[in-house]
Scaffold this motif. Sequence first.
Motif, PDB file in Angstrom:
ATOM      1  N   ARG A   2       0.834  -1.208   0.000  1.00  0.00           N
ATOM      2  CA  ARG A   2       0.000   0.000   0.000  1.00  0.00           C
ATOM      3  C   ARG A   2       0.865   1.254   0.000  1.00  0.00           C
ATOM      4  O   ARG A   2       0.565   2.223  -0.698  1.00  0.00           O
ATOM      5  N   ALA A   3       1.920   1.244   0.776  1.00  0.00           N
ATOM      6  CA  ALA A   3       2.810   2.405   0.848  1.00  0.00           C
ATOM      7  C   ALA A   3       3.464   2.657  -0.511  1.00  0.00           C
ATOM      8  O   ALA A   3       3.562   3.800  -0.958  1.00  0.00           O
ATOM      9  N   PHE A   4       3.893   1.602  -1.170  1.00  0.00           N
ATOM     10  CA  PHE A   4       4.518   1.725  -2.484  1.00  0.00           C
ATOM     11  C   PHE A   4       3.517   2.270  -3.501  1.00  0.00           C
ATOM     12  O   PHE A   4       3.846   3.129  -4.322  1.00  0.00           O
ATOM     13  N   ALA A   5       2.279   1.816  -3.438  1.00  0.00           N
ATOM     14  CA  ALA A   5       1.248   2.259  -4.383  1.00  0.00           C
ATOM     15  C   ALA A   5       0.921   3.737  -4.215  1.00  0.00           C
ATOM     16  O   ALA A   5       0.455   4.380  -5.161  1.00  0.00           O
ATOM     17  N   LEU A  32      15.453   6.629 -17.779  1.00  0.00           N
ATOM     18  CA  LEU A  32      14.338   7.576 -17.621  1.00  0.00           C
ATOM     19  C   LEU A  32      14.549   8.875 -18.395  1.00  0.00           C
ATOM     20  O   LEU A  32      13.683   9.748 -18.387  1.00  0.00           O
ATOM     21  N   ASP A  33      15.726   9.005 -19.009  1.00  0.00           N
ATOM     22  CA  ASP A  33      16.086  10.205 -19.761  1.00  0.00           C
ATOM     23  C   ASP A  33      16.027  11.454 -18.888  1.00  0.00           C
ATOM     24  O   ASP A  33      15.433  12.472 -19.259  1.00  0.00           O
ATOM     25  N   VAL A  34      16.627  11.338 -17.696  1.00  0.00           N
ATOM     26  CA  VAL A  34      16.738  12.467 -16.775  1.00  0.00           C
ATOM     27  C   VAL A  34      18.176  12.535 -16.264  1.00  0.00           C
ATOM     28  O   VAL A  34      18.890  11.524 -16.259  1.00  0.00           O
ATOM     29  N   PRO A  35      18.614  13.704 -15.802  1.00  0.00           N
ATOM     30  CA  PRO A  35      19.978  13.825 -15.254  1.00  0.00           C
ATOM     31  C   PRO A  35      20.161  12.991 -13.977  1.00  0.00           C
ATOM     32  O   PRO A  35      19.188  12.721 -13.250  1.00  0.00           O
ATOM     33  N   VAL A  36      21.398  12.624 -13.710  1.00  0.00           N
ATOM     34  CA  VAL A  36      21.723  11.830 -12.524  1.00  0.00           C
ATOM     35  C   VAL A  36      21.298  12.549 -11.253  1.00  0.00           C
ATOM     36  O   VAL A  36      20.803  11.922 -10.311  1.00  0.00           O
ATOM     37  N   GLY A  37      21.443  13.858 -11.207  1.00  0.00           N
ATOM     38  CA  GLY A  37      21.021  14.627 -10.036  1.00  0.00           C
ATOM     39  C   GLY A  37      19.529  14.504  -9.781  1.00  0.00           C
ATOM     40  O   GLY A  37      19.084  14.426  -8.633  1.00  0.00           O
ATOM     41  N   THR A  38      18.759  14.453 -10.842  1.00  0.00           N
ATOM     42  CA  THR A  38      17.313  14.278 -10.714  1.00  0.00           C
ATOM     43  C   THR A  38      16.986  12.886 -10.179  1.00  0.00           C
ATOM     44  O   THR A  38      16.097  12.726  -9.343  1.00  0.00           O
ATOM     45  N   VAL A  39      17.739  11.899 -10.640  1.00  0.00           N
ATOM     46  CA  VAL A  39      17.547  10.529 -10.148  1.00  0.00           C
ATOM     47  C   VAL A  39      17.798  10.487  -8.647  1.00  0.00           C
ATOM     48  O   VAL A  39      17.001   9.945  -7.879  1.00  0.00           O
ATOM     49  N   GLY A  40      18.901  11.081  -8.225  1.00  0.00           N
ATOM     50  CA  GLY A  40      19.230  11.100  -6.800  1.00  0.00           C
ATOM     51  C   GLY A  40      18.174  11.811  -5.974  1.00  0.00           C
ATOM     52  O   GLY A  40      17.776  11.336  -4.906  1.00  0.00           O
ATOM     53  N   SER A  41      17.699  12.927  -6.478  1.00  0.00           N
ATOM     54  CA  SER A  41      16.667  13.687  -5.779  1.00  0.00           C
ATOM     55  C   SER A  41      15.373  12.898  -5.684  1.00  0.00           C
ATOM     56  O   SER A  41      14.758  12.807  -4.616  1.00  0.00           O
ATOM     57  N   ARG A  42      14.949  12.295  -6.797  1.00  0.00           N
ATOM     58  CA  ARG A  42      13.719  11.496  -6.788  1.00  0.00           C
ATOM     59  C   ARG A  42      13.850  10.293  -5.862  1.00  0.00           C
ATOM     60  O   ARG A  42      12.911   9.954  -5.143  1.00  0.00           O
ATOM     61  N   LEU A  43      15.004   9.666  -5.894  1.00  0.00           N
ATOM     62  CA  LEU A  43      15.216   8.495  -5.054  1.00  0.00           C
ATOM     63  C   LEU A  43      15.171   8.874  -3.575  1.00  0.00           C
ATOM     64  O   LEU A  43      14.531   8.194  -2.769  1.00  0.00           O
ATOM     65  N   ASN A  44      15.791   9.986  -3.244  1.00  0.00           N
ATOM     66  CA  ASN A  44      15.795  10.462  -1.860  1.00  0.00           C
ATOM     67  C   ASN A  44      14.376  10.777  -1.394  1.00  0.00           C
ATOM     68  O   ASN A  44      13.949  10.356  -0.317  1.00  0.00           O
ATOM     69  N   ARG A  45      13.637  11.500  -2.211  1.00  0.00           N
ATOM     70  CA  ARG A  45      12.259  11.844  -1.856  1.00  0.00           C
ATOM     71  C   ARG A  45      11.356  10.616  -1.824  1.00  0.00           C
ATOM     72  O   ARG A  45      10.469  10.502  -0.975  1.00  0.00           O
ATOM     73  N   ALA A  46      11.575   9.701  -2.757  1.00  0.00           N
ATOM     74  CA  ALA A  46      10.759   8.484  -2.808  1.00  0.00           C
ATOM     75  C   ALA A  46      10.965   7.642  -1.559  1.00  0.00           C
ATOM     76  O   ALA A  46       9.995   7.149  -0.962  1.00  0.00           O
ATOM     77  N   MET A  47      12.202   7.490  -1.137  1.00  0.00           N
ATOM     78  CA  MET A  47      12.484   6.687   0.048  1.00  0.00           C
ATOM     79  C   MET A  47      11.930   7.358   1.299  1.00  0.00           C
ATOM     80  O   MET A  47      11.405   6.682   2.195  1.00  0.00           O
ATOM     81  N   ALA A  48      12.010   8.681   1.364  1.00  0.00           N
ATOM     82  CA  ALA A  48      11.447   9.404   2.513  1.00  0.00           C
ATOM     83  C   ALA A  48       9.931   9.247   2.551  1.00  0.00           C
ATOM     84  O   ALA A  48       9.345   9.015   3.616  1.00  0.00           O
ATOM     85  N   SER A  49       9.288   9.337   1.400  1.00  0.00           N
ATOM     86  CA  SER A  49       7.830   9.163   1.335  1.00  0.00           C
ATOM     87  C   SER A  49       7.428   7.738   1.692  1.00  0.00           C
ATOM     88  O   SER A  49       6.447   7.518   2.403  1.00  0.00           O
ATOM     89  N   LEU A  50       8.180   6.780   1.194  1.00  0.00           N
ATOM     90  CA  LEU A  50       7.899   5.374   1.491  1.00  0.00           C
ATOM     91  C   LEU A  50       8.062   5.104   2.980  1.00  0.00           C
ATOM     92  O   LEU A  50       7.210   4.472   3.612  1.00  0.00           O
ATOM     93  N   ARG A  51       9.129   5.628   3.565  1.00  0.00           N
ATOM     94  CA  ARG A  51       9.377   5.466   4.996  1.00  0.00           C
ATOM     95  C   ARG A  51       8.241   6.080   5.814  1.00  0.00           C
ATOM     96  O   ARG A  51       7.727   5.468   6.752  1.00  0.00           O
ATOM     97  N   ALA A  52       7.813   7.277   5.437  1.00  0.00           N
ATOM     98  CA  ALA A  52       6.736   7.957   6.154  1.00  0.00           C
ATOM     99  C   ALA A  52       5.427   7.177   6.047  1.00  0.00           C
ATOM    100  O   ALA A  52       4.693   7.052   7.034  1.00  0.00           O
ATOM    101  N   ALA A  53       5.144   6.647   4.872  1.00  0.00           N
ATOM    102  CA  ALA A  53       3.909   5.875   4.684  1.00  0.00           C
ATOM    103  C   ALA A  53       3.941   4.590   5.504  1.00  0.00           C
ATOM    104  O   ALA A  53       2.935   4.202   6.108  1.00  0.00           O
TER     105      ALA A  53
END
Length: 72
Positions: A2-5, A32-53
């Motif tokens: 559920r958290a992942f969804a 994903l055709d995005v810069p590495v910095g964007t990948v890192g940022s998305r990954l950081n935010r995604a993990m924080a959101s997943l952890r919070a959920a």
Amino acid sequence: ERAFARLSVEHRAVIVLRHLLDLSLEQVGDALDVPVGTVGSRLNRAMASLRAALEADARSSTSVPQVSEAVR
């Protein structure tokens, strides 16, 4: 599950590519055709959101008494 969804498609994509397929940040960026910095940022935010959920789900499941406990 559920958290992942609850995550955005972009956040789910970086988690799957990085952690499930074990791609490097550069490879995820290429896929994903995005810069590495964007990948890192998305990954950081995604993990924080997943952890919070996950933490929110854990709190809600411990604060609601189970039916068997309520009957006792």
